[in-house]
Design an enzyme around this catalytic site. Sequence first.
Site, PDB file in Angstrom:
ATOM      1  N   ASP A 100     -28.506  -5.676  90.215  1.00 12.21           N
ATOM      2  CA  ASP A 100     -27.752  -6.183  91.377  1.00 12.21           C
ATOM      3  C   ASP A 100     -27.429  -5.215  92.518  1.00 12.21           C
ATOM      4  O   ASP A 100     -27.981  -5.304  93.618  1.00 12.21           O
ATOM      5  CB  ASP A 100     -26.453  -6.870  90.901  1.00 12.21           C
ATOM      6  CG  ASP A 100     -25.643  -6.063  89.865  1.00 12.21           C
ATOM      7  OD1 ASP A 100     -25.972  -4.892  89.643  1.00 12.21           O
ATOM      8  OD2 ASP A 100     -24.683  -6.622  89.303  1.00 12.21           O
ATOM      9  N   GLU A 147     -17.837 -12.184  92.136  1.00  7.37           N
ATOM     10  CA  GLU A 147     -19.036 -12.287  92.985  1.00  7.37           C
ATOM     11  C   GLU A 147     -19.082 -13.555  93.840  1.00  7.37           C
ATOM     12  O   GLU A 147     -19.498 -13.516  95.007  1.00  7.37           O
ATOM     13  CB  GLU A 147     -20.316 -12.179  92.133  1.00  7.37           C
ATOM     14  CG  GLU A 147     -20.571 -10.789  91.567  1.00  7.37           C
ATOM     15  CD  GLU A 147     -19.653 -10.407  90.412  1.00  7.37           C
ATOM     16  OE1 GLU A 147     -19.028 -11.327  89.830  1.00  7.37           O
ATOM     17  OE2 GLU A 147     -19.541  -9.204  90.095  1.00  7.37           O
ATOM     18  N   THR A 173     -19.386  -1.786  96.350  1.00  6.22           N
ATOM     19  CA  THR A 173     -19.643  -2.902  95.435  1.00  6.22           C
ATOM     20  C   THR A 173     -18.401  -3.279  94.629  1.00  6.22           C
ATOM     21  O   THR A 173     -18.380  -4.300  93.945  1.00  6.22           O
ATOM     22  CB  THR A 173     -20.834  -2.586  94.505  1.00  6.22           C
ATOM     23  OG1 THR A 173     -21.246  -3.787  93.848  1.00  6.22           O
ATOM     24  CG2 THR A 173     -20.472  -1.526  93.463  1.00  6.22           C
ATOM     25  N   GLU A 207     -19.512   3.428  87.101  1.00  5.77           N
ATOM     26  CA  GLU A 207     -18.172   2.824  87.112  1.00  5.77           C
ATOM     27  C   GLU A 207     -17.159   3.765  87.758  1.00  5.77           C
ATOM     28  O   GLU A 207     -16.274   3.329  88.502  1.00  5.77           O
ATOM     29  CB  GLU A 207     -17.703   2.475  85.684  1.00  5.77           C
ATOM     30  CG  GLU A 207     -18.571   1.458  84.945  1.00  5.77           C
ATOM     31  CD  GLU A 207     -18.472   0.041  85.513  1.00  5.77           C
ATOM     32  OE1 GLU A 207     -17.745  -0.182  86.496  1.00  5.77           O
ATOM     33  OE2 GLU A 207     -19.160  -0.845  84.971  1.00  5.77           O
ATOM     34  N   ARG A 261     -15.356   2.574  91.285  1.00  3.63           N
ATOM     35  CA  ARG A 261     -13.912   2.290  91.187  1.00  3.63           C
ATOM     36  C   ARG A 261     -13.076   3.448  91.694  1.00  3.63           C
ATOM     37  O   ARG A 261     -12.177   3.270  92.520  1.00  3.63           O
ATOM     38  CB  ARG A 261     -13.532   1.985  89.730  1.00  3.63           C
ATOM     39  CG  ARG A 261     -14.171   0.707  89.234  1.00  3.63           C
ATOM     40  CD  ARG A 261     -13.890   0.453  87.760  1.00  3.63           C
ATOM     41  NE  ARG A 261     -14.924  -0.407  87.207  1.00  3.63           N
ATOM     42  CZ  ARG A 261     -14.704  -1.544  86.552  1.00  3.63           C
ATOM     43  NH1 ARG A 261     -13.487  -1.949  86.323  1.00  3.63           N
ATOM     44  NH2 ARG A 261     -15.716  -2.272  86.107  1.00  3.63           N
TER      45      ARG A 261
END
Length: 576
Positions: free
Chosen positions: A322, A455, A539, A190, A194
């Site tokens: 994913d 998504e 992502t 994360e 981010r």
Amino acid sequence: MARSRSTSSSIRWRYLNPAYYLKRPKRLALLFIAFVFVSFFVWDRQTIVLKHEEELSMLKEEVERLQNELGELKHEGGVSVKKTNVTTKRIDVTKAGRLAADPIEVERREKVKDAMIHAWSSYEKYAWGNDELQPQSKSGVDSFGGLGATLIDSLDTLYIMGLDEQFQRAREWVANSLDFNKNYDASVFETTIRVVGGLLSAYDLSGDNMFLEKAKDIADRLLPAWDTPSGIPYNIINLAHGNAHNPGWTGGDSILADSGTEQVEFIALSQRIGDPKYQQKVENVISVLNKTFPADGLLPIYINPHRGTTSHSTITFGAMGDSFYEYLLKVWIQGNKTAEVQLYRDMWETSMKGLLSLVRKTEPSSFTYISEKIGNSLIDKMDELACFAPGMIALGSSGYGSADSLKFLNLAEELAWTCYNFYQSTPTKLAGENYFFHSGQDMTVGTSWNILRPETVESLFYLWRLTGNKTYQEWGWNIFQAFEKNSRVESGYVGLKDVNTGVKDNMMQSFFLAETLKYLYLLFSPPSVISLDEWVFNTEAHPIKIVPRLAPGEQRKPNGIRVRARKEGRFGGSRT
Ligand code: DMJ
């Protein structure tokens, strides 16, 4: 006298009478030729003017770039913090926007921008510097250790939308108040997607070195997570002390997506600061996984960090699997699709063969979906998270020969239709978290919350860019309107606890500003705004500029010049 004046005037006006020319075909032909000539002349002048304007703006950019390089040459020697004029290397993302003429696109883009302004100003008012805003209680919450996740996640969205004042305020907070020295067990994944991704993107767009300096600071704190016997990282690390471990609930294992979704950011960081160590750590992960990569390219979601091999667990393109697959493709794109990164493309294509083996269709409506797998059994379930896959498949489809390219593009379009129906099939027109497929019933919502995830709009963005089919804009617009109707509250945007009843939660996820609103904005912007030829999205939807990849043993200095590395070897480590 009066009569003769009227006669001479009627002689003059006869040239305007079509009957005059019908009786004189030669003059008609001459007139026609003159008309064609004049039209061509006017068109030609306009084209030349436009071309010159384009050339002029390219030359201006080139001058800016050269001035910037000159400035950097003067500061050669490390990523020293310097007072950077953010306009020097600034990417003019709005210049291309002038090309947009479609009034519907312009209106929709403005509506999305309004949504961003509403989300951002609520965050500024009630949660400034916190990780996320809780709009119902009008308070901030630190879900990521107090790193200003929403603020950093929003930097590039603000920039791209031309919200300059907001961007500057955020920039000042990053420069003066952001402190990574936190005694906090952070998620490596994360924090990378981010914070490292958000800062690198802000750097690539603005040219402001401060962002790069901060990205290096946080990456240095994450780096010890890769010091495991196999090189597969631990997924949690203390930002102040550097001790790393895995969450208890995985039984000590590392998670596939958490371990294989740092490549784009760490490669980009190495390229920008001229130090290969970040790139080496993350590329080694792919080398290790490649040693036991299965024939179908599908990896279970748990990996033992001591042995570097996967444990018996679910195979999925949804949660925890994913973005590992996404980054195989994106590193290949980031690396200019050269031989140096061919391994990534090969692994991705292998995984796509595996994906095909998971594809099934519902009854009675024949929706295409990607099932999950445990052992040899397929599970008829798909997460909304897996709805990034249509975009990924479309993005990768052009790397195949024409027959396969078409096959994969068709599959992407079918899957996008299914994902859009995840939204359309509920009373709120917002998708649940996951869906189950039972024969005769098509799809039913499993976990029924919606947390403003991006998504599906991400995939619609790619499909619109790659096919030019405006249907994807219509679908995106419908989804945006459902967010406006159900999720917009007085102080920001919230998720839904249940997409059937519309009951609201109390959280504005940072990825709503980073991803959902950015992809929607770009869906209604010209393709030249963050061109897919020049940028690759991480992502978390942070665009990272594609730059020439370093050859083995090369380093890039801060001024962009490539030099031989001192003692480092191949970036790919023990790649086979
Ligand atoms: C984001 O943080 C990223 O897109 C990640 O890859 C998956 N989860 C969220 C959005 O749903």
